[in-house]
Structure formats: C-alpha cells, structure tokens
Design a protein around this motif. Sequence first.
Motif, PDB file in Angstrom:
ATOM      1  N   ALA A 353       0.818  -1.218   0.000  1.00  0.00           N
ATOM      2  CA  ALA A 353       0.000   0.000   0.000  1.00  0.00           C
ATOM      3  C   ALA A 353       0.847   1.262   0.000  1.00  0.00           C
ATOM      4  O   ALA A 353       0.532   2.246  -0.678  1.00  0.00           O
ATOM      5  N   ARG A 357       0.697   4.417  -6.006  1.00  0.00           N
ATOM      6  CA  ARG A 357       0.244   5.773  -6.297  1.00  0.00           C
ATOM      7  C   ARG A 357      -1.005   5.670  -7.156  1.00  0.00           C
ATOM      8  O   ARG A 357      -1.225   4.686  -7.847  1.00  0.00           O
ATOM      9  N   GLY A 358      -1.803   6.703  -7.132  1.00  0.00           N
ATOM     10  CA  GLY A 358      -3.078   6.656  -7.852  1.00  0.00           C
ATOM     11  C   GLY A 358      -3.058   7.321  -9.200  1.00  0.00           C
ATOM     12  O   GLY A 358      -4.090   7.769  -9.704  1.00  0.00           O
ATOM     13  N   THR A 363      -7.252   3.369 -11.942  1.00  0.00           N
ATOM     14  CA  THR A 363      -7.255   3.108 -10.502  1.00  0.00           C
ATOM     15  C   THR A 363      -8.668   3.047  -9.930  1.00  0.00           C
ATOM     16  O   THR A 363      -9.019   2.128  -9.179  1.00  0.00           O
ATOM     17  N   ARG A 383      -8.207   5.929  -1.920  1.00  0.00           N
ATOM     18  CA  ARG A 383      -7.458   6.958  -1.201  1.00  0.00           C
ATOM     19  C   ARG A 383      -6.208   7.365  -1.977  1.00  0.00           C
ATOM     20  O   ARG A 383      -5.858   8.550  -2.048  1.00  0.00           O
ATOM     21  N   ALA A 384      -5.547   6.390  -2.582  1.00  0.00           N
ATOM     22  CA  ALA A 384      -4.353   6.710  -3.371  1.00  0.00           C
ATOM     23  C   ALA A 384      -4.706   7.594  -4.559  1.00  0.00           C
ATOM     24  O   ALA A 384      -3.981   8.545  -4.888  1.00  0.00           O
ATOM     25  N   ARG A 385      -5.828   7.299  -5.193  1.00  0.00           N
ATOM     26  CA  ARG A 385      -6.266   8.096  -6.342  1.00  0.00           C
ATOM     27  C   ARG A 385      -6.591   9.526  -5.916  1.00  0.00           C
ATOM     28  O   ARG A 385      -6.182  10.487  -6.575  1.00  0.00           O
ATOM     29  N   ARG A 387      -5.493  11.197  -3.283  1.00  0.00           N
ATOM     30  CA  ARG A 387      -4.270  11.928  -2.910  1.00  0.00           C
ATOM     31  C   ARG A 387      -3.514  12.400  -4.151  1.00  0.00           C
ATOM     32  O   ARG A 387      -3.015  13.530  -4.199  1.00  0.00           O
ATOM     33  N   THR A 388      -3.430  11.521  -5.145  1.00  0.00           N
ATOM     34  CA  THR A 388      -2.702  11.881  -6.365  1.00  0.00           C
ATOM     35  C   THR A 388      -3.366  13.046  -7.082  1.00  0.00           C
ATOM     36  O   THR A 388      -2.696  13.986  -7.520  1.00  0.00           O
TER      37      THR A 388
END
Length: 438
Positions: A353, A357-358, A363, A383-385, A387-388
């Motif tokens: 995790a 990265r998103g 994603t 969440r990764a998407r 944040r990116t």
Amino acid sequence: MAKRPSGPKKTLTAPNLAALGADRLAGLLMEVAGGDALWKRRLRMELAGEVGAADLALELDKRLTSLGDSRVRVSWRKRPELIRDLQSLRRMIVDRLAPLDARLAFDRMVSWFDLYPGLTARVKDPKGELGLLFDGATGELAALASALGPEGAAPVLSDALATRLSEWASWIGRGVGDLSPAVAAAVLAALTTDKPRPIGRLALVVRKLAERSGDLDAWISAIPDDDRTRPEVGSVMALRLAAAGRPGAARAALEASRTPTPEERWLNAEIAVLEAEGRATEADEARWMLFERTLSPDALRAAVARLPDFEDVVALDRAFAHAAGYFDPVKGLAFLMNWPALREAADMIETRAAELRGGHEDTALWAARLSARHPRAALILLRARARTLVRLGGDLDEEVVGLIHEAESLATLTGDDGHAAFVSGLRRDVGTGRLLRR
C-alpha cells in the motif's frame, strides 16, 4: 379543395426524375449546360461514351491536354470548380470508360495523375484539397491496373516510378493494397531485375510491392545495411524468415540486430527463431524470461499453454507472485487486474500500500471491481487516487469529492477508522498546493 399532392413524388430522386420522361430531362439538361462549361463537357463525354470507347477517350484526352498545357493560375475562389472538373474526369474514366476498354481507361488514369505536378505550381491550395483528391484515387488506379493485368500495366507503372518517382512513389505505395499480386510482382521485377539495389523512396516502394507479391528476398534486399542492425528492423526480418522456414537466415538477422538489453519485440522474434530452429525447450524458457522481464500476458499465455495439467496452475501461481513483487508496483497491479487475478491483486495492494500511487487512469475502475469482495484493497486504491489528484490539481474537485464519498462508504463497511484523518490530509494537501501556486 384541390387534392394535396403526395410528398414522395416531389422528392429529388433518380426514379422521380426518370418519370419526367427523356424529352423533358433532355431539355432541362440543355438549360443547365447552357451556362456551365463543366456540364457541357460532361454531357459531350456521356454522348461520346454511347458511341464507343475510342470516342470517349478522345473527349477525355482533349480535356486532359487542356488542363496539362494551361499556365493560368487558379485562385482559391476558382479551386472548387477545378476540383469538380477533376472529379468529373476521374468518374468518367473509372465508371464509363473502364467497362468499355480497360487499356484506354488505365492510360487516361495515368494521364490524370500526371496532371498533379503542373497543377500544384499554379493552384492556390492552402488546405491541401488537391493532394487529398489525388491520394484518394490511388485505389482506383490500382484497380484499373489489376483489371488490365501485368503485361499492360506493369511497364507503365514501372516507367512512372523510374521517371517521376517523387509523386508516383507515394501513389503506388498508397494503392498497393488494391493492386493484384500479379501486377505487383511484375512491377517489382521491372524495378529490380538487373538493376542496382534500390535506395531511398524507391526502396520503400519496392518493399511494399514485395510485401504485396509475397517476395521475401526482394523485401529484404531493399532494406539498407545500416537499418538491418536496428532491433526493430532485425526483429521483423527474423520473424518473416522464421515464418518462411528459413531459420538460418532468421538467426543471422536476429544476431545482427542484438543489443545489450533487447526490447520486447526483439525477444518475441527470438522465440519465433528458436521455434523455427526446433529448440522448443529453449523457446519456452525464453517465453518465461520475457514474461518476467516485461509482464507480457501474451508471453505467459504462450508459456502456460504448453504445460501439462496441474503444472500450468503452479506456473500461474509463480507468475502472479512475480507480478505482485514486480519492481514497478503499478505495472504489476495492472497485470493482475487485467489477467484477471483479483485475489492476488487485492493481497498485493494491502501488502504494498505504501508504494502504490493513484496516477494510473484505471485506478478508480480497479477499486470498483474489487469493492464487493475485497473492500479493503478498494479503499486503499480510492485513497491513493484522491491523494494523487489533489497533489496534481490542488483542489477538491468533483472527482475527488466523489472518491471521498466512496472511500467513506468502504471505510464504514470495513470498520476502518482512518477516514477523518484521510480527509484532513487531503485538505492539508489542498492548502499546500495553493500556497505553492502563489
């Protein structure tokens, strides 16, 4: 009250016009032609065609000669009229003369194409409409040549290439797919038999003719020596030679283009050459090495297909484990999601995790596919998407807000208590982004 006439009979269609009768139509055509030189020429040609091929060819020659000899510059206002004239000539050659006499039609079509260089010197054509008109007729030229046959068409086309290469190389290259293999072979022979090795634009045409006629040796001979050391060229040569049952020549082409770190297409060619050489075990090993290096699904499928029952399952488990630990986590995840191996993908997401990265465009789609059976993994991806996107754009736009809501639902479902901290982190990133843009 007068009966209202039915609509369809007033529609401008060929059957409705035919119903007017020949006399009425002839009168209308004379009215139209009275003030339009193009219509006059077209009607004279139609009448000549009714007499015979020779008469129609004579009328076409008059107009082709007139256009070829003219030195009058054509403004942008007059260009549409000229293009209509050229289109009309083309249609008369293809639709009217060709069914009457293939030889005469083909010769006029060649003359029609030969108008182009002179026209470009005197026609104002900023949109390139003239070039598109001639490029669009290459299929018809090839069809006429094919109908005429090798003996009639090949000398004319080879002469055009020998004397007017700059234009004819492009036209024959474009139309080669509509050229019969027999005509292509005859033109190819005229260009290569007892001739110097072709170079430049002529070499490109020779390769296309060789492909169309199935002459592998002629295709290879037209490839410059320097190009043969390039992996993208050597790999194609090796593939074709291997498919032709010539493993020795295929190996030579492959080795001549070898580099310290071969690309995927070169490695695929090597597998084909190994197969052609009868080295099946080494070919299977090469497939596996190719997969390990590139995560190529095609290489894995080919390798697994050759394994006996149960061994293929073990091989797939090994492949999935390799993808899960791949140095590029996003590429590894993409392979698992697209195979699909969703359970393995979910395990990888949770294990790696912190590395994910998103930025990958799929994603959010992956998260949707995982959400039902693997909600924790889906939550990590969402969440990764988010944040990116925030770090790239700096705002909580509509897409990010939607991701936040989806993540909140999954957090509730999985009992994850980090949603508030996640949202706070996004807002902090938004503020940082705005400061950086000032």
